[in-house]
Design a protein around this motif. Structure first.
Motif, PDB file in Angstrom:
ATOM      1  N   ARG A  43       1.075  -1.087   0.073  1.00  0.00           N
ATOM      2  CA  ARG A  43       0.008   0.096   0.026  1.00  0.00           C
ATOM      3  C   ARG A  43       0.870   1.202  -0.096  1.00  0.00           C
ATOM      4  O   ARG A  43       0.501   2.286  -0.594  1.00  0.00           O
ATOM      5  CB  ARG A  43      -0.949   0.030   1.201  1.00  0.00           C
ATOM      6  CG  ARG A  43      -1.929  -1.077   1.045  1.00  0.00           C
ATOM      7  CD  ARG A  43      -3.190  -0.804   2.070  1.00  0.00           C
ATOM      8  NE  ARG A  43      -2.535  -1.119   3.574  1.00  0.00           N
ATOM      9  CZ  ARG A  43      -2.640  -2.394   4.059  1.00  0.00           C
ATOM     10  NH1 ARG A  43      -2.881  -3.344   3.362  1.00  0.00           N
ATOM     11  NH2 ARG A  43      -2.159  -2.543   5.499  1.00  0.00           N
ATOM     12  N   ALA A  46       1.801   1.737  -3.422  1.00  0.00           N
ATOM     13  CA  ALA A  46       0.481   2.298  -4.320  1.00  0.00           C
ATOM     14  C   ALA A  46       0.671   3.717  -4.051  1.00  0.00           C
ATOM     15  O   ALA A  46       0.259   4.608  -5.114  1.00  0.00           O
ATOM     16  CB  ALA A  46      -0.425   1.657  -3.989  1.00  0.00           C
ATOM     17  N   LEU A  51       5.789   1.435  -8.441  1.00  0.00           N
ATOM     18  CA  LEU A  51       5.148   0.499  -9.171  1.00  0.00           C
ATOM     19  C   LEU A  51       5.635   0.087 -10.615  1.00  0.00           C
ATOM     20  O   LEU A  51       4.964  -0.201 -11.466  1.00  0.00           O
ATOM     21  CB  LEU A  51       3.517   0.695  -9.247  1.00  0.00           C
ATOM     22  CG  LEU A  51       2.934   1.001  -7.985  1.00  0.00           C
ATOM     23  CD1 LEU A  51       1.392   1.382  -8.241  1.00  0.00           C
ATOM     24  CD2 LEU A  51       2.823  -0.224  -7.127  1.00  0.00           C
ATOM     25  N   LEU A  73      -2.308  -4.496  -8.731  1.00  0.00           N
ATOM     26  CA  LEU A  73      -1.673  -3.473  -9.167  1.00  0.00           C
ATOM     27  C   LEU A  73      -1.196  -3.114 -10.749  1.00  0.00           C
ATOM     28  O   LEU A  73      -1.142  -2.277 -11.115  1.00  0.00           O
ATOM     29  CB  LEU A  73      -0.128  -3.827  -8.282  1.00  0.00           C
ATOM     30  CG  LEU A  73      -0.332  -3.287  -6.907  1.00  0.00           C
ATOM     31  CD1 LEU A  73       1.000  -3.458  -6.036  1.00  0.00           C
ATOM     32  CD2 LEU A  73      -0.776  -1.968  -6.272  1.00  0.00           C
ATOM     33  N   ARG A  76      -4.388  -1.267 -12.109  1.00  0.00           N
ATOM     34  CA  ARG A  76      -4.467  -0.387 -11.139  1.00  0.00           C
ATOM     35  C   ARG A  76      -5.409   0.924 -11.581  1.00  0.00           C
ATOM     36  O   ARG A  76      -5.991   1.620 -10.907  1.00  0.00           O
ATOM     37  CB  ARG A  76      -3.214   0.014 -10.217  1.00  0.00           C
ATOM     38  CG  ARG A  76      -2.364   0.634 -11.140  1.00  0.00           C
ATOM     39  CD  ARG A  76      -0.863   0.987 -10.357  1.00  0.00           C
ATOM     40  NE  ARG A  76       0.225   1.428 -11.204  1.00  0.00           N
ATOM     41  CZ  ARG A  76       0.922   0.786 -12.029  1.00  0.00           C
ATOM     42  NH1 ARG A  76       0.780  -0.580 -12.162  1.00  0.00           N
ATOM     43  NH2 ARG A  76       1.725   1.347 -12.603  1.00  0.00           N
ATOM     44  N   LEU A 192      -6.171   1.886  -4.080  1.00  0.00           N
ATOM     45  CA  LEU A 192      -6.174   2.101  -5.463  1.00  0.00           C
ATOM     46  C   LEU A 192      -7.527   2.874  -5.798  1.00  0.00           C
ATOM     47  O   LEU A 192      -7.189   3.877  -6.449  1.00  0.00           O
ATOM     48  CB  LEU A 192      -6.095   0.764  -6.216  1.00  0.00           C
ATOM     49  CG  LEU A 192      -4.981   0.119  -5.938  1.00  0.00           C
ATOM     50  CD1 LEU A 192      -5.047  -1.159  -6.829  1.00  0.00           C
ATOM     51  CD2 LEU A 192      -3.657   0.837  -6.564  1.00  0.00           C
TER      52      LEU A 192
END
Length: 214
Positions: A43, A46, A51, A73, A76, A192
């Motif tokens: 997290r 994110a 990423l 992800l 996402r 997300l």
């Protein structure tokens, strides 16, 4: 040797069950399935935008939980429902791999007593056929023959009972892991979704400013 030919499949089943138990004990360690702190770390990725493909590949190959989170992800930027569908699809594959060989272990737990009973019945039939040919003779021989026949049943139960208990244990363990992975996936999905909403909110004033300037 005393139990007759029916002991052979029982011993084979016991060896297979032992191999499955050892393999599942190693594979289903909590640390390898749900690495501590992985959900919080993902997290954080994110939120910070870390990423890149190398992160996602390492995450997916590291653990079942990592594979589940990496699948979210990877998409996402899609709508929430599509991300959720991807998580569910990946989750089915992850759970299938965690339950690998458990059906075989359950089958061994089921057929162990049956193989033992088969060996006992065959042994008793053989003993009574010999009695029919030679008479009762020595009662001690009959008692010994019955004891030898019952060895199969005892051995089958010795194999089946631990196999059944461990089968239930591993099933329960996988179910617990699934609940925890679902929780981690939901938290990432919320993160997300929040990021998407924040990005859209930032983009909306920018478009309004451009329209006013125009």
């Amino acid at each position: 040797m005393a139990g007759g030919w029916a002991m052979l499949p029982i011993l084979i089943c016991s060896a297979v069950a032992l191999a499955i138990v050892l393999e599942r004990c190693w594979t289903l360690r909590r640390r390898s399935v749900l690495p501590p702190g992985l959900g919080d770390e993902v997290r954080t990725w994110a939120r910070s935008g870390q990423l890149d493909p190398s992160h996602l590949a390492a995450l997916a190959n590291g653990s079942p939980l990592g594979e589940l989170l990496a699948s979210a992800l990877a998409v996402r930027n899609r709508p929430r429902e599509l991300i959720k569908e991807r998580i569910e699809d990946t989750g089915r594959h992850v759970v299938h791999r965690m339950e690998r060989y458990l059906n075989t272990l359950g089958t061994i737990a089921l057929i162990g007593p049956l193989l033992g009973l088969l060996g006992t019945v065959v042994g008793l039939i053989r003993m009574f056929m010999e009695v029919m040919k030679g008479g009762v003779g020595d009662p001690m021989k009959m008692a010994g023959g019955i004891g030898e026949a019952l060895i199969c049943t005892a051995t089958g139960l010795i194999v089946a009972i631990p196999a059944y208990v461990l089968h239930r244990y591993f099933r329960s363990k996988v179910a617990g892991y699934c609940v925890e992975m679902e929780k981690q996936a939901t938290e990432l999905l919320d993160e997300l979704t929040f990021n998407q909403q924040a990005t859209a909110a930032r983009a909306r004033p920018a478009r309004t400013t451009e329209s006013s300037a125009g």
